[in-house]
Design an enzyme around this catalytic site. Structure first.
Site, PDB file in Angstrom:
ATOM      1  N   ARG A  73      65.574-107.776 -27.386  1.00  0.00           N
ATOM      2  CA  ARG A  73      64.353-107.876 -26.588  1.00  0.00           C
ATOM      3  C   ARG A  73      64.481-107.114 -25.271  1.00  0.00           C
ATOM      4  O   ARG A  73      63.507-106.516 -24.786  1.00  0.00           O
ATOM      5  CB  ARG A  73      64.003-109.347 -26.336  1.00  0.00           C
TER       6      ARG A  73
ATOM      7  N   GLU B 290      62.395-120.337 -37.178  1.00  0.00           N
ATOM      8  CA  GLU B 290      60.946-120.433 -37.000  1.00  0.00           C
ATOM      9  C   GLU B 290      60.216-119.411 -37.878  1.00  0.00           C
ATOM     10  O   GLU B 290      60.694-118.298 -38.068  1.00  0.00           O
ATOM     11  CB  GLU B 290      60.540-120.172 -35.540  1.00  0.00           C
TER      12      GLU B 290
ATOM     13  N   GLU C  40      58.535-112.606 -21.797  1.00  0.00           N
ATOM     14  CA  GLU C  40      59.729-113.371 -21.422  1.00  0.00           C
ATOM     15  C   GLU C  40      60.958-112.834 -22.134  1.00  0.00           C
ATOM     16  O   GLU C  40      60.927-112.580 -23.338  1.00  0.00           O
ATOM     17  CB  GLU C  40      59.510-114.846 -21.769  1.00  0.00           C
TER      18      GLU C  40
ATOM     19  N   SER D  62      65.704-117.279 -20.570  1.00  0.00           N
ATOM     20  CA  SER D  62      65.495-118.668 -20.187  1.00  0.00           C
ATOM     21  C   SER D  62      66.791-119.186 -19.595  1.00  0.00           C
ATOM     22  O   SER D  62      67.873-118.925 -20.141  1.00  0.00           O
ATOM     23  CB  SER D  62      65.107-119.523 -21.399  1.00  0.00           C
TER      24      SER D  62
ATOM     25  N   ARG E  99      57.875-109.851 -31.479  1.00  0.00           N
ATOM     26  CA  ARG E  99      59.037-110.072 -30.607  1.00  0.00           C
ATOM     27  C   ARG E  99      59.995-111.154 -31.095  1.00  0.00           C
ATOM     28  O   ARG E  99      60.917-111.527 -30.372  1.00  0.00           O
ATOM     29  CB  ARG E  99      58.570-110.416 -29.190  1.00  0.00           C
ATOM     30  N   HIS E 100      59.796-111.665 -32.311  1.00  0.00           N
ATOM     31  CA  HIS E 100      60.669-112.711 -32.834  1.00  0.00           C
ATOM     32  C   HIS E 100      61.461-112.242 -34.048  1.00  0.00           C
ATOM     33  O   HIS E 100      60.937-111.538 -34.914  1.00  0.00           O
ATOM     34  CB  HIS E 100      59.861-113.958 -33.218  1.00  0.00           C
TER      35      HIS E 100
ATOM     36  N   ARG F  37      67.515-118.415 -35.649  1.00  0.00           N
ATOM     37  CA  ARG F  37      66.299-119.206 -35.443  1.00  0.00           C
ATOM     38  C   ARG F  37      65.473-119.188 -36.735  1.00  0.00           C
ATOM     39  O   ARG F  37      65.142-118.117 -37.238  1.00  0.00           O
ATOM     40  CB  ARG F  37      65.468-118.639 -34.290  1.00  0.00           C
TER      41      ARG F  37
END
Length: 550
Positions: free
Chosen positions: A524, A324, A473, A476, A330-331, A322
């Protein structure tokens, strides 16, 4: 009348003389050598002679030492030659973890790291560590040199120790094993530098210990996160980190074994793809032999194609990328994804049923079989055990929004929940239902990926869900769109270039069953199960927007 110039008589110049000397040859051992080569050979022989003299001096010193120290052969650094897989001796090493009272008076051979050393009078003490377990070793021999060697070993050096197991009358506070090793031989097989960038003792210290020391007027070293990650190889040696990654291994193992028992097939999908797998622009782009490509944001498209290939139920454990610019706790830019896809007969609740049973089984297993690891983590990072129900709570998204509004938190009923709203909802759910693990389903369609199936009764919502642990979270999931015409419409609506996913869409033109699945980040799961405050603690060598090494 101009005088006639006469050339002076020719005489050998200095250069000519040198050239002549260079061309002079000498006879040596039947070989013809130039003087330059002969000089070079003489220098080589002189160097060899010095090396032989030095070796002889070392040997003489060793012989002298042996005469003055009869135990000289029982300690020292192992020569490189003996570390190069020279021979198989048949020796058997005993794991430090297995050292106990049953081995009293038995001779053992152990290997580990030197954690601490100290000399008390004529006796030396070492604490040896192997994979988180420690044992005290006592050097009480009639050799000052051996005691000095043992107590002078640098911390974190690797050593082999032969000795006799003894059981002291009083408890040993500085080691996990309640026996001592009376050292007979000690050899260093891997020497550490004297001054380490960080000390394991400092890296293993809890915040509570540091604060307690400050209150007592003592200042202890606090190793910050960046320093830990810069010297991650050392940081990983702490008891807490050893435990974290053993638990992570168990999470992966439980995930695999549970799904295999449920008829799932493990697959491996490509990480080099032509287009975005999730939509959006946050992908790592690269040139693929002249074609634009990117690293897969998830195995989503290909695991669905696996269902179209009649595998029925599939899972994958693999890297996810990812791009981002997320600088949060948490990323990560690269993490390990645990992905599942399966046929569904009637309802996407079938996927949620798998999530329910999988994670309840996982939590039970970790609590039962990883008690030592959880205790080790808790000593440095205290936490309360996760609260979860035997049958996982399921809430509709609308019900979650209602709970937040009643608590004074305004959220868009057709938007996504931000981090603060998720945490607040987690708190409310725990207070009302007594669980920190729950499923929130039927999310607004606008906040879900293009391949998510809309609800039958309200197209503003979708057959999707998220799963939460301690208000954050972790999963998903959803029923997927398997009708190619609807899939094309949804992709275009989400701004995805259809040309980059034609093979994906075509997979459904050949006939596809209703199906759904989910994805979860391994790091996570471990972070939240152990209530750690940063995902970098559960990534072996984290990759975030600012870190590409070590």
């Amino acid at each position: 009348m101009a005088s006639e110039s006469v050339d002076p008589p020719t005489t050998p110049s200095q250069n000519d003389s040198n050239d002549t000397e260079t061309n002079i040859v000498v006879e040596e051992e039947g070989k013809t050598l130039s003087k330059k080569a002969a000089k070079k050979e003489a220098m080589k022989q002189e160097k060899l002679k010095r090396q032989q003299e030095q070796a002889a001096a070392v040997a003489a010193a060793a012989a002298a030492a042996a005469e003055s120290d009869p135990l000289a052969g029982n300690y020292g650094e192992v020569p490189l030659l003996d570390l190069q897989s020279k021979a198989v001796s048949g020796k058997k090493w005993t794991a430090v973890e297995l050292l106990n009272e049953d081995l009293k008076d038995k001779e053992v051979l152990i290997r580990g790291r030197v954690q601490t050393t100290r000399a008390v009078g004529k006796i030396g003490f070492l604490v040896l560590r192997e994979r988180g377990f420690t044992v005290q070793c006592v050097v009480a021999v009639a050799s000052k040199q051996m005691v000095k060697f043992a107590t002078s070993l640098s911390r974190e050096s690797y050593v082999d120790i032969e000795g006799i197991v003894s059981v002291p009358d009083i408890a040993i506070k500085g080691a996990s094993q309640q026996v001592e090793i009376q050292v007979r031989k000690i050899y260093c097989v891997g020497k550490a530098i004297p001054n380490l960038p960080i000390n394991i003792e400092d890296a293993a210290r809890s915040e509570a210990e540091i604060e307690k020391a400050l209150q007592a007027g003592e200042q202890l070293v606090r190793v910050n996160q960046d320093t830990r990650l810069n010297y991650r190889v050392l940081d990983l040696r702490t008891p807490a980190n050893q435990a974290i990654f053993r638990i992570q291994c168990q999470v992966e193992n439980i995930f695999r074994q549970f799904l295999l028992s449920e008829g799932f097939v493990g697959i491996h999908t490509p990480k080099l793809i032509a287009g975005s797998s999730e939509g959006g622009s946050a992908v790592f782009k690269l040139d693929y032999k002249g074609q634009p490509a990117c690293l897969a944001q998830s195995p989503q498209l290909h695991k669905q194609m696996g269902i179209c290939g009649d595998f029925g139920r599939v899972f994958e454990i693999g890297p996810v990328f990812r791009a981002e610019d997320s600088y949060t706790h948490r990323h990560l830019c690269e993490f390990t994804g645990l992905d599942v896809e399966m046929e569904i007969k009637e309802h996407y609740f079938e996927v949620m049923d798998i999530v329910d049973r999988l994670f309840v089984s996982m939590f039970d297993n970790l609590n039962e079989n990883c008690k030592k690891e959880l205790e080790a983590i808790g000593r440095q990072y205290p936490f309360e055990p996760l609260k979860y129900l035997r049958k996982t709570l399921r809430l509709r998204f609308e019900d979650g929004v209602k709970m937040l509004k009643e608590a004074g938190v305004e959220v868009d009923p057709l938007g996504d929940l931000n981090t603060e709203a998720e945490r607040k909802l987690g708190q409310l759910v725990c207070e009302k239902y007594g669980t920190e693990f729950y499923i929130l389903h039927r999310y607004p369609l606008a906040v879900r990926p293009f391949y998510t199936m809309p609800c039958h009764d309200n197209s503003a919502y979708s057959n999707s869900f998220d799963v939460f642990i301690r208000g954050e979270e972790i999963i998903s999931g959803a029923q997927r769109v398997h009708i190619p015409e609807l899939l094309t419409t949804r992709a275009e609506a989400c701004g995805i270039d259809i040309k980059t996913i034609t093979t994906y869409i075509d997979s459904f033109r050949y006939g596809a069953p209703p199906h759904g699945g989910f994805g979860v980040g391994l790091e996570r799961v471990v972070m939240l199960f152990c209530a750690l405050n940063n995902i970098r603690k559960t990534s072996l060598f984290p990759r975030d927007p600012l870190r590409l090494a070590p």
